[in-house]
Design a protein around this motif. Structure first.
Motif, short mmCIF file in Angstrom:
data_model
loop_
_atom_site.label_atom_id
_atom_site.label_comp_id
_atom_site.label_asym_id
_atom_site.label_seq_id
_atom_site.Cartn_x
_atom_site.Cartn_y
_atom_site.Cartn_z
N GLY A 288 3.87 9.24 -7.14
CA GLY A 288 4.47 10.56 -6.99
C GLY A 288 3.86 11.39 -5.89
N ASP A 289 2.99 10.78 -5.09
CA ASP A 289 2.34 11.52 -4.01
C ASP A 289 3.33 11.82 -2.89
OD1 ASP A 289 0.04 11.11 -5.45
OD2 ASP A 289 -0.80 9.59 -4.10
N ARG A 290 3.04 12.88 -2.13
CA ARG A 290 3.71 13.08 -0.86
C ARG A 290 2.95 12.25 0.16
NH1 ARG A 290 7.36 16.48 0.61
NH2 ARG A 290 7.02 17.81 -1.22
N VAL A 291 3.62 11.32 0.78
CA VAL A 291 2.94 10.30 1.57
C VAL A 291 3.15 10.54 3.06
CG1 VAL A 291 2.79 7.83 2.08
CG2 VAL A 291 3.17 8.61 -0.27
N ASN A 292 2.04 10.59 3.78
CA ASN A 292 2.02 10.53 5.24
C ASN A 292 1.15 9.35 5.61
OD1 ASN A 292 3.41 13.08 6.38
ND2 ASN A 292 2.13 13.85 4.70
N VAL B 26 5.13 6.68 7.94
CA VAL B 26 5.80 7.40 6.87
C VAL B 26 5.45 8.88 7.03
CG1 VAL B 26 6.11 7.65 4.38
CG2 VAL B 26 5.57 5.40 5.35
N GLU B 27 6.45 9.74 6.95
CA GLU B 27 6.22 11.16 7.16
C GLU B 27 6.85 11.98 6.04
OE1 GLU B 27 7.51 14.37 10.54
OE2 GLU B 27 6.54 12.50 11.22
N ASN B 28 6.01 12.69 5.30
CA ASN B 28 6.47 13.62 4.26
C ASN B 28 7.42 12.97 3.25
OD1 ASN B 28 5.04 15.78 5.41
ND2 ASN B 28 6.72 16.22 6.83
N ALA B 29 7.08 11.76 2.82
CA ALA B 29 7.94 11.05 1.87
C ALA B 29 7.42 11.22 0.46
CB ALA B 29 8.00 9.56 2.21
N ARG B 30 8.33 11.53 -0.46
CA ARG B 30 7.97 11.65 -1.87
C ARG B 30 9.14 11.18 -2.72
NH1 ARG B 30 7.21 17.20 -5.40
NH2 ARG B 30 7.03 16.17 -7.43
N LEU B 31 8.85 10.40 -3.73
CA LEU B 31 9.89 9.97 -4.68
C LEU B 31 9.97 10.98 -5.81
CD1 LEU B 31 9.24 6.11 -4.96
CD2 LEU B 31 10.84 7.31 -3.46
N GLU C 173 0.84 -1.21 0.00
CA GLU C 173 0.00 0.00 0.00
C GLU C 173 0.87 1.26 0.00
OE1 GLU C 173 -3.13 2.33 2.99
OE2 GLU C 173 -2.53 0.26 3.42
N VAL C 174 1.88 1.29 0.86
CA VAL C 174 2.77 2.45 0.96
C VAL C 174 3.54 2.65 -0.35
CG1 VAL C 174 4.87 3.31 2.08
CG2 VAL C 174 3.00 2.39 3.46
#
Length: 319
Positions: free
Chosen positions: A141-145, A153-158, A133-134
């Protein structure tokens, strides 16, 4: 129509040897690559275990074949965020349609090295589902929290992404894993020509999704010597039940492998240079409904294997 690829064994070979085998596989007529992901080999006799993501980067520059991890565990040793970054970069290097992320619930052999507990099977599958899911959110390309049961997961983006999200294929060995693979996977990864498993996967959400398989053989002009090589290096593949998932070190696997008779390997692994035996072993996967099968040569004689398959085996399978 079933297609045939080569299975690169990180447990047996150095990084440079794996890249050269990828080139030889392409020259021999194989159409794709599998590559294993281990921190330890199963036994010291196998002797290697390079970091798979570095090897994939080199392969991306050495061949034009598509690559699939078989398989990566994105739950314990590597956090799903880091696995997603590694997979996205690999897909960007390889180019459109050339990378698939095969994932599984892992083995203690590789995953316990950070000192944490090794969860029971049901929890490992739960962790795998959350990890997928993560990773899917990151591949968009989302900013993931994310704050889940197992991962935060905090403020992660590829920022480096391929043109399309990386397909995620699930390795499955039982009903619960097959249900998970059918429900969340883009495809199924398996290492036995089990028609029932393929049917179960397709009946639990996997209809129309590809099924990928892998098989080990030991080519050689002397069958008895080939059986000896297969037994010395891969008797562990014949261990029953959950031993492969729960034993923690190569030493433990060496101890368990002593319980596997040579005759068991001779019966279950295609050894020697009988063309019909090799063709039959691969056709069993085709008959079970696999879309792609990857074959691995056990031992050091890779050049002889590739010559044999190029001239004798693949023409019968794809002709």
């Amino acid at each position: 129509m079933t297609r045939y690829g080569y299975f690169l064994s990180c447990e047996e070979h150095t990084p440079k040897a794996l890249v050269e085998q990828a080139r030889m596989a392409e020259d021999a007529g194989f159409t794709s690559l599998w590559i294993s992901d281990h921190f330890h080999p199963w036994t010291d006799a196998q002797g290697q275990s390079p970091f798979v993501w570095s090897v994939i980067g080199a392969i991306a520059q050495a061949t034009r074949l598509p690559v699939q991890t078989a398989v990566t565990c994105p739950t314990v040793r590597m956090h799903p965020v880091i696995t997603a970054q590694a997979a996205a970069t690999s897909a960007a290097l390889l180019g459109p349609g050339r990378f698939r992320l095969g994932v599984g619930s892992g083995e203690a052999l590789n995953e316990h090295v950070l000192g944490g507990p090794w969860p029971r099977a049901a929890v490992r599958l739960e962790m795998l589902e959350e990890a997928v899911e993560v990773m899917r959110l990151l591949f968009r390309g989302d900013r993931v929290n994310h704050r889940g049961r197992h991962y935060t997961v905090e403020n992660a983006r590829l920022y480096t992404l391929p043109d399309e999200p990386v397909p995620i294929d699930i390795s499955a060995f039982g009903p619960a894993a097959l249900e998970l693979a059918g429900r969340i996977g883009d495809g199924l990864v398996a290492i036995a020509p089990d028609k029932g498993a393929v049917k179960g996967f397709r009946g639990m959400g996997g209809a129309g999704k590809p099924v990928f398989g892998g098989v080990k053989v030991c080519w050689g002009p002397d069958r008895e010597a080939a059986v000896d090589t297969a037994h010395a290096r891969w008797a562990v593949e014949q261990l029953p039940g959950e031993l492969n998932q729960v034993l923690p070190t190569p030493t433990h696997f060496e101890q368990a492998a002593q319980l596997v008779p040579r005759e068991t390997v001779a019966r279950n692994v295609t050894c020697g240079d009988d063309v019909d035996a090799h063709v039959t072993a691969l056709r069993e996967f085709a008959a079970a409904g696999f879309d792609r099968v990857h074959v691995n040569q056990i031992g050091p004689d890779q050049r002889g294997f590739f010559d044999f398959y190029r001239t004798k085996v693949l023409p019968q399978l794809v002709g």
